[in-house]
Each structure stands twice: as structure tokens, then as C-alpha cells.
Design an enzyme around this catalytic site. Sequence first.
Site, PDB file in Angstrom:
ATOM      1  N   ASP A   1      42.451  30.155 -65.009  1.00  0.00           N
ATOM      2  CA  ASP A   1      44.532  30.825 -63.796  1.00  0.00           C
ATOM      3  C   ASP A   1      43.667  30.107 -62.511  1.00  0.00           C
ATOM      4  O   ASP A   1      42.796  29.640 -62.081  1.00  0.00           O
ATOM      5  CB  ASP A   1      43.816  31.830 -64.394  1.00  0.00           C
ATOM      6  CG  ASP A   1      45.411  31.995 -63.924  1.00  0.00           C
ATOM      7  OD1 ASP A   1      46.022  31.648 -63.329  1.00  0.00           O
ATOM      8  OD2 ASP A   1      45.790  32.914 -64.320  1.00  0.00           O
TER       9      ASP A   1
ATOM     10  N   ASP B   1      54.852  32.028 -66.457  1.00  0.00           N
ATOM     11  CA  ASP B   1      54.297  33.055 -66.699  1.00  0.00           C
ATOM     12  C   ASP B   1      55.878  33.220 -67.303  1.00  0.00           C
ATOM     13  O   ASP B   1      56.082  35.113 -68.147  1.00  0.00           O
ATOM     14  CB  ASP B   1      54.012  33.970 -65.396  1.00  0.00           C
ATOM     15  CG  ASP B   1      52.653  33.540 -65.484  1.00  0.00           C
ATOM     16  OD1 ASP B   1      52.210  33.226 -66.325  1.00  0.00           O
ATOM     17  OD2 ASP B   1      52.360  34.165 -64.211  1.00  0.00           O
TER      18      ASP B   1
HETATM   19  C1  DGJ Z   1      48.981  34.167 -64.364  1.00  0.00           C
HETATM   20  C2  DGJ Z   1      49.130  34.057 -65.663  1.00  0.00           C
HETATM   21  O1  DGJ Z   1      49.827  33.021 -65.903  1.00  0.00           O
HETATM   22  C3  DGJ Z   1      49.294  34.341 -66.503  1.00  0.00           C
HETATM   23  O2  DGJ Z   1      49.042  34.276 -68.229  1.00  0.00           O
HETATM   24  C4  DGJ Z   1      47.571  35.608 -66.837  1.00  0.00           C
HETATM   25  O3  DGJ Z   1      46.834  35.088 -66.872  1.00  0.00           O
HETATM   26  C5  DGJ Z   1      47.341  36.228 -65.286  1.00  0.00           C
HETATM   27  N1  DGJ Z   1      47.586  35.255 -63.869  1.00  0.00           N
HETATM   28  C6  DGJ Z   1      46.179  37.514 -65.343  1.00  0.00           C
HETATM   29  O4  DGJ Z   1      46.334  37.482 -63.808  1.00  0.00           O
END
Ligand code: DGJ
Length: 731
Positions: A467, A534
Site C-alpha cells: 500500500d 477503496d
Molecule cells: C488503503 C487501502 O486501499 C485499503 O484497502 C486498506 O489496505 C487500507 N489502506 C489500510 O490502511
Amino acid sequence: MAITVRNNKFILKTDNTAWILRTEEGYLEHLYYGADVPDCDPDHLVNRQILNFAPYDASLGLKYIYGGRLYVYSGANSGDFRTPACDLTDKNGCRGCRFRYAGYEILSALPSDYVLPHVRGDMETLKILLTDEDKGIDAELYFTPVEDCDVFARCAKIVNRSGGKICLNKAASMQLDFENGNFDAIFIAGAPGDEMRNVRRRITQGKFEISSRFGITGHSANPFFALCEPSATEDAGECYGFNLLYSGNFKSEIESDCHNCVRVAAGISDESFSWTLQDGESFYTPQAVCTFSAEGIGGMSVRFHKLCRKYIVSPKYADFRPIVANTWESFYFTVDEDKVRAFARKAKEIGADTVVLDDGWFRNADNENLGDWELAKDRFPSGLKKLVSAVKDNGLRFGLWFEPEMISRRSKLYQKHPEWLLNNGDTGSESRNQYVLNMGNPEVVDYLYGVLAGYIGEYGIDYIKWDANRYLSEVGDLRLENQGETWHRYVLGVYSLLERLTSRFDVLIEGCAGGGGRFDLGMLYYEPMIWLSDNTDPFNRTEIQFGAATAYPPCTMSYHFSKGDGTTGKPSLPYFRALVADFACFGYELDLTKMSESELAGCRAFTDRRRTLDKYVLSGNFYKLNVDNDYYYACMQVAEDKSSALFTFVQLNAQIRYESVIVKLKGLDPAARYRIGANGQILYGRTLEKAGLKISDLLCPHWKTEDALRISLARGKSGSGISFEIVRTDD
Ligand code: DGJ
């Protein structure tokens, strides 16, 4: 032969396209790029128009006016006032350069010292040497035809042999000039949670740019763009597509001058970039890819998808993507050992093959511990080894979330190495309570390699979700003499870490940057799939996925079946969520431990069905259907040999619709007969393509039964659709 050199021409060909360059009076010029033509000497296209006010080569007079010529790689401050591909400060401190043709070579592959992400496989490559003899600077241009994708990959190398220090202020990966450019530009815009919106606008006199200043590609920008005839549609018309294998600040410029010449230059953004080259040093640009389709925007997408599947994503993943159960939307930061064990048992029951322990395994909230990568012992008292074994004992793979490039102020690493942060002398801004490590510093990369390799090796981690939850700001590296190098060095550091990990370990890395903040070909070279957004609301996700599919194939997008009210609170039916997730790399992102037996059985059925669809999602050709309508999305994913296809129809709104919907299919063999999965009907490919398929007679629930209609409207639920296979038959 993909590359032929004849007289003063370089003729580059792919299965359906040709790119012809020529030399005249010692200059390298662009002559033609488009559909393949039998005549490889279209000299009648050369522009010898006399332009007012335009500088010309002093030794040739009006015979050679720079402004009217079409070039392949232009220098700044050289009498050609259009956007340059290259700008530099020479050893005397003067700006600009002018390149002249100095020779060529046909290579069997890109040079072995090209370490940036690139089109995979050794392919014949044309190297053209340009030189600015007065300044002692060379530009080597590399053209690689990828024949079966109708793609040309391009990059450049700038070499300083001036005897002094020079500074590169701009070095585009590619330049392409069009005479009589009359285009619409199509590009990808968006925002976090609303990624991949397609935008179309007319190119008029002036300059238009698509770029990123985020340090990464960003949610609101993407290096992909296209230029098409204003009349081009999804199915017809000429369309040029461009993309970069790059994950940092990029800039694509499209400039139309007063003569209606359109110049395209794309590469690393020059805005924050400069690079010092000592005498004898050189600089490689990232690779750009260009395609041409005479079959509309969709034809361009098909070509770019194929390129990405076959030559960008690692061949290790040609026919494999896991079905993941991810803990994030199930537990967020409250994840613990017991929950993961119970979650894994249910993941097994529903047929997932990989459990991913997302954020929260090393901290309680998003304001601490990034950089230390130490397990939160209070919530995982038995340690990671036992947990990994417990998951693997269920026959599942184990994945772990990392955000390697980031650091929390509340971390031991921050106390120990504050100098490892990106730093331009300012105290620096926080974003999501975190700072960014300077990936351009090899000590940082070594440290992170040690951490990640340690986890993979010691615990048997099969999968990493990588990430990156903030953009780069206050970018600087106080170790460097030239601060303009910091952004690109950052990207090189990220790539080198990914390269070291993926070449040593059999670990699948899923990309992510707060959703789709870094979705590009550079990352896809290392990460076969990237979390696209997300926003897991299936309504929004449909639009996001279709938007992304203009440039990227579905097999690169990960999306999971999530809670009934998704991330937006808007309810949806399970079959609808599964239908939307089927499109891409499938998985689950909800608390499986709270599901009833019948809900789990439902998920098992979704998994089992989805496994049968891999041949369409991972290697099928993707076609958007009937794009000019306001209320549904339809697509085909057709097996490469056209023996079968997956048809998907997704309606987003709740309105009852009485009109008849006929969708014209694409990609099938017109002469073959196909059985329609939904009703057993047998029709010719050509009939399905020309006359279409009548969807309103098929199984969309709110059309099919009054009951389904009543329920979905009463609960305020909307979103419906249907998906079925279409299989070639001898009957
Ligand atoms: C952002 C990501 O897009 C989510 O899927 C998740 O992994 C969060 N970060 C975790 O902090």
C-alpha cells in the site's frame, strides 16, 4: 520483418500498423504512423511549406525550415518552437540542443543495462543515434515493435560526452508529430474513491497536458491517454493510444500549433525534474508505448490489454490470480489472532485460496508504527509463525499488508533515522498521520528489503499487499547536489526494491495506493494486480472498472465482494456484488465469521462460478458494448481462440425500464455458431454482432419477475444484471 531500413527510410511494422521515419539533410524526421500501408515511401507527405517567421537551417536556407518539419525527438531552443522532447543546460550553462541523425543499429533486444520496467521479451529493436555535435551530447532512440499487439515501445538515452557537466531539464520518452492534427483527447481523471473517470475533449490550438505532481501517478491522473478522430467511437474510427511504464511524476503534452501540427511528448514530468550528467554519464528515460487502432477506441483498448497481459505483467501470472479473503473491511484495526483464525476457516469454506491480513497487524490506529514492522503482540500473542501455520493448515496461502515507503512519527524508526525521510529543509507535512521515506536512499531500500525478505523467508508469506497511503510533499534529499533528481530517484528506489523481492521470492505482490493512486504499467510490471479503488460499492465500482478498462485489462484490477451496504452505505444484493466482482480479480472483503450457513454457501457458489471464468478474465479479449447509453454497462470477455465468451450486463439504477434492450456483441467468430448460456438459443457470431442479443427477454430480475422487482425496489435496492457464457457449438 518488423524493422526494415531502405534508402533514407526506417520502416517499422506490426501486424496491422506501420511507423515510417526518414532522414533529410541530416535530420531525423517522422513521416507516417498509422494503418499498415503497402507503399513504404510516402514522401509526398513531407512538409516543405514555407512558413513565415520560422527559423531555418542557415546552410540550407528556406529549403529546410524547422517549424514545418515533423520530428522524432526535438531539442529545446533550437528554432523549432514546439514543445521539445529534450531540454538541457550544457557545460557552458546554455539551454537547449539540436539533434541530427548520426546512424542506426538493429539490436536483438533493448540494451541489457536498461533496468526500468519494460515490455518483456527480447524483441528486435531499432536504435537510432542522434547527436548534437556542437555540444557533445547524444540521444539514442530505441523503437521496439511488439508485432502481435500493434504496439511500438519507445525510450531514449541521453549521453553526455561534452567533456563537462550538463544538466538534463527534460527528457521525454517519446515524441510524435502529426501534420493536420485534428483530434479529440481521451484521458483518465478522477479522485480517491472515484478513480478512472474517462474524459474526452477537443484539441485546439494551444497546449494541453495530463500530468502528476503527486510523486506517484495519483488518483486524479494516469499516464494513459489517446488521440482519436473527433468522429471516432468505441467501435469505429482512428485512435492512437499512449501510455508510460512509469509510476512517478509524469507529463504528457499535446500541443497544437498555428499550422495545425499536433505534437505529443510524454515522459517524466520536467516540472520538478533535473538530472546531472557528468562527462561520460548517461540517462535512460522510462519506456512509452504507442498503439494505433482503425477500429475505434475499443480497438485501442484491446491492443493495450493484450500488451499488458502478455508483455508487462510477469508471465508467472499469465493464468493465475488468487481468490483472496482480506481482513480490512471485516475488522479494520481491531483485527486479532482469534479473528484471523476463524476468518481463515470460513475463507476455506467459501473456496478462497488466500487470506490477507491487512493493516492493523502491527498497530492499533493509523498514527503509529509504520516503519518498524513489528507484530502487535497484545493482539497476536501466539506470534505470526503459528498464525501463518494455522492459515496454511487450512490449505490457504498467507498474505500480509505492508506500506513499505511510509513512516509514522510515532515509530522507533523515526527516532533512529529521522534523516531517512524525504526532506527539503521544511518540517514537512503529514498526511494520514505519516511521512514518506526517501526511497532514493539505498540505505532505506536495503533496510526495507531486509524487513520484507525477512518476513517472506521466515514466515513463508506468499502474498504482499503493498500500500501507499499518501502523496509525496516537501520532496528533497539533502545528500544530493541536484535536488531535482529526488523524485525520479524515489521511483527508481521503489522499482529496485520490487525487483529484488520479485526476482528472489515467489511472492505475489498486490499493488495499492489508498485505492487506485498508483495504477500504471510501471507497477503492473511487478504487481500483477492492483486494488483499483477503496470504493467497494458495486455501483460505483462498475463505473470505475469500466473506466479503467479503456487502458488496462480486467486481470490487473482487484475487487472484492464486500458488505451489503458497501463503503457508501448504499444497499445491494449479493448476486449483484458478485457479478461486479466477477469482472476482475475476485475476492472477499467482509466479516465471514458473522455470516450464516446459507450466506456462506452462497459465497461458495460465487467462488466456484468465478473459478470457471478465469479464462475470460485473465486472458480473454475485453469489449465494451453499447457504450452510448445512460443506464447500463455491458461487456464481453472473449476467449483468445473465440471458442467461448462471457457476456455481462449490469444495470445500476432502480428504475423500472420497459424499453427493449438489444446489445450487439463483439469479438466472436462471425462464421461460427454459439449457444447462449442464458436460454440455450443457438445463433451465428455474425447474427449476434449485427442483429444483437435481446437482453430484456433474459434473466434480469426486475424485468423477469414481479416479485424480484417488488423486493428490490421496496428495500431501496437497485443494481441488477446478468452474466452468462456464450459457447461455440457444432449443433
Ligand atoms: C488503503 C487501502 O486501499 C485499503 O484497502 C486498506 O489496505 C487500507 N489502506 C489500510 O490502511
